[in-house]
Design an enzyme around this catalytic site. Structure first.
Site, PDB file in Angstrom:
ATOM      1  N   HIS A 115       0.862  -1.187   0.000  1.00 50.19           N
ATOM      2  CA  HIS A 115       0.000   0.000   0.000  1.00 50.19           C
ATOM      3  C   HIS A 115       0.900   1.240   0.000  1.00 50.19           C
ATOM      4  O   HIS A 115       1.472   1.597  -1.014  1.00 50.19           O
ATOM      5  CB  HIS A 115      -0.951  -0.049   1.199  1.00 50.19           C
ATOM      6  CG  HIS A 115      -2.027   0.987   1.191  1.00 50.19           C
ATOM      7  ND1 HIS A 115      -2.348   1.741   0.083  1.00 50.19           N
ATOM      8  CD2 HIS A 115      -2.875   1.403   2.180  1.00 50.19           C
ATOM      9  CE1 HIS A 115      -3.349   2.558   0.389  1.00 50.19           C
ATOM     10  NE2 HIS A 115      -3.674   2.382   1.652  1.00 50.19           N
TER      11      HIS A 115
ATOM     12  N   HIS B  30      -2.178  -1.492 -11.084  1.00 52.36           N
ATOM     13  CA  HIS B  30      -3.085  -1.000 -10.053  1.00 52.36           C
ATOM     14  C   HIS B  30      -4.335  -1.865 -10.040  1.00 52.36           C
ATOM     15  O   HIS B  30      -4.777  -2.361 -11.087  1.00 52.36           O
ATOM     16  CB  HIS B  30      -3.453   0.466 -10.340  1.00 52.36           C
ATOM     17  CG  HIS B  30      -4.053   1.166  -9.171  1.00 52.36           C
ATOM     18  ND1 HIS B  30      -5.390   1.071  -8.851  1.00 52.36           N
ATOM     19  CD2 HIS B  30      -3.501   1.989  -8.238  1.00 52.36           C
ATOM     20  CE1 HIS B  30      -5.632   1.789  -7.764  1.00 52.36           C
ATOM     21  NE2 HIS B  30      -4.510   2.359  -7.378  1.00 52.36           N
TER      22      HIS B  30
ATOM     23  N   ASP C   9       2.858   5.470  -7.232  1.00 51.46           N
ATOM     24  CA  ASP C   9       4.105   5.222  -6.506  1.00 51.46           C
ATOM     25  C   ASP C   9       5.334   5.175  -7.410  1.00 51.46           C
ATOM     26  O   ASP C   9       6.461   5.277  -6.930  1.00 51.46           O
ATOM     27  CB  ASP C   9       4.017   3.897  -5.739  1.00 51.46           C
ATOM     28  CG  ASP C   9       2.911   3.902  -4.703  1.00 51.46           C
ATOM     29  OD1 ASP C   9       2.889   4.846  -3.893  1.00 51.46           O
ATOM     30  OD2 ASP C   9       2.068   2.995  -4.713  1.00 51.46           O
TER      31      ASP C   9
END
Length: 380
Positions: free
Chosen positions: A222, A261, A317
């Site tokens: 996460h 994702h 990210d």
């Protein structure tokens, strides 16, 4: 036992309803209360977006001025927490320290089940204001430096960077960092937000619920993925090494951090914006190496997956860690920075849940034994 249909990890299951945020994974679109993230990133700022999340509407100038004043006035943390932080082991991860301190905030401001929505909105503002201070205080302690008091004249983003590094950032860096916070402020029912809602649904207080959400964010699947993505790209070194590294990674089934994702079937819209900021900083400092590595790696990964009849794209990210590093931020603070932003979304979801609270209680598909005969301990 009869066969049943169920979704591991609640994938695709609609657990509740919300007006706060929506994602169109096919089109790659993200909205906060109906406003496209691209437009907010271009025209708004983290403070205004926080107001939007907490109150459900964009503020007037007077409302934004008052909101900013309240945020600035709430930045300092209680003295007993300042002293407690000084006694934390320096090897403690900042996320562990942050989760602990968030729970401790509820020791001074003791919540009650009879607290009004307005009272909890005020607490949400306090949490948004104090998260950066908590992170910066522990960071300074961890590095053996004196903590710095907040500067009320600085923006939310600029003040955190000052408290973290001891240097007031340039307007350019402040604006970029503010945009990063805005992009990370909310993202529907992700793991940490859902955790916060599950805890809040028991009518645990805001501090306890947000502390739990902070813990969920800590995991590398996460909030910790951007730190891992940076470590990955730095280990590759240069664009000339990408193909060899990728071949070895593919052979060993190493996960490519920051790619793919659960919701987006195209590039994450936040990743697009972050890549633009990274390109801007890379051109300014004359060092495009990390961006070139990331671009080449993403291309190779996309080609591999395409050959399998699928698609994969960078997520939020993938570029953020390299961008933060160029801002002079140590990688161990990447996930706490995520929390500094996401606390606005967590608080918004908890406030929304409490307007019509329902305890979460999913079922579990049992796969164990049944009707076993108990054997006395002397015979085992």
């Amino acid at each position: 036992m009869a066969e049943v249909s169920y979704a591991r990890g609640l994938a695709g299951v609609i657990a509740d309803e919300s007006k706060i945020c929506v994602i169109d994974g096919v089109k790659g679109e993200l909205y906060y209360y109906g406003y496209p993230i691209q437009e907010l990133a271009e025209k708004s700022n983290f403070t205004e977006a926080s107001y939007l999340l907490i109150y459900g509407k964009l503020p007037t100038q007077a409302e934004l001025t008052d909101f900013r004043k309240e945020l600035n006035s709430q930045r300092e943390i209680p003295k007993f927490i300042q002293e407690t932080i000084k006694n934390f082991p320096k090897e403690t991860h900042p996320m562990t320290a942050l989760q602990t301190c968030v729970a401790m905030l509820g020791m001074e401001d003791v919540p009650s089940e009879k607290d009004s929505r307005e009272t909890n909105q005020k607490r949400s503002i306090k949490l948004i204001a104090q998260f950066p201070t908590l992170v910066a205080y522990f960071a300074r302690h961890r590095e053996g430096k004196e903590a710095l008091a907040p500067k009320s004249e600085l923006s939310h983003a600029a003040n955190f960077l000052y408290m973290l590094t001891g240097t007031v950032p340039t307007d350019e860096i402040s604006k970029m960092f503010d945009t990063c916070l805005l992009l990370h402020a909310e993202h529907t029912f992700n793991a940490s937000t859902f955790t916060g809602r599950v805890i809040a649904a028991t009518l645990a207080d805001l501090y306890t619920s947000v502390s739990g959400a902070t813990g969920a964010l800590f995991g590398p699947l996460h909030g910790g993925a951007n730190e891992k993505a940076l470590q990955m790209s730095k280990s590759i070194g240069s664009v000339d090494n990408v193909e060899k590294w990728f071949a070895e990674a593919t052979a060993s089934k190493t996960k490519i951090m920051g790619m793919g994702h659960r919701v987006y079937k195209t590039i994450d819209p936040r990743a697009k914006i972050l890549k633009g900021l990274l390109l801007e900083l890379s051109e300014k400092d004359g060092n495009n190496t990390q961006l070139e590595v990331l671009d080449k790696l993403a291309s190779l990964m996309a080609d591999k997956v395409k050959a399998e009849g699928k698609e994969i794209w960078p997520n939020v990210d993938y570029f953020s860690g390299t961008l933060y590093e160029k801002m002079g931020i140590d990688s161990i603070y990447f996930t706490p920075i995520f929390a500094i932003a996401r606390v606005a979304g967590w608080s918004a979801h908890i406030l929304e849940l409490w307007t019509d609270n329902k305890l979460y209680r999913p079922k579990c598909h049992y796969t164990g034994d049944i009707d076993l005969k108990y054997t006395d301990i002397s015979s085992r």
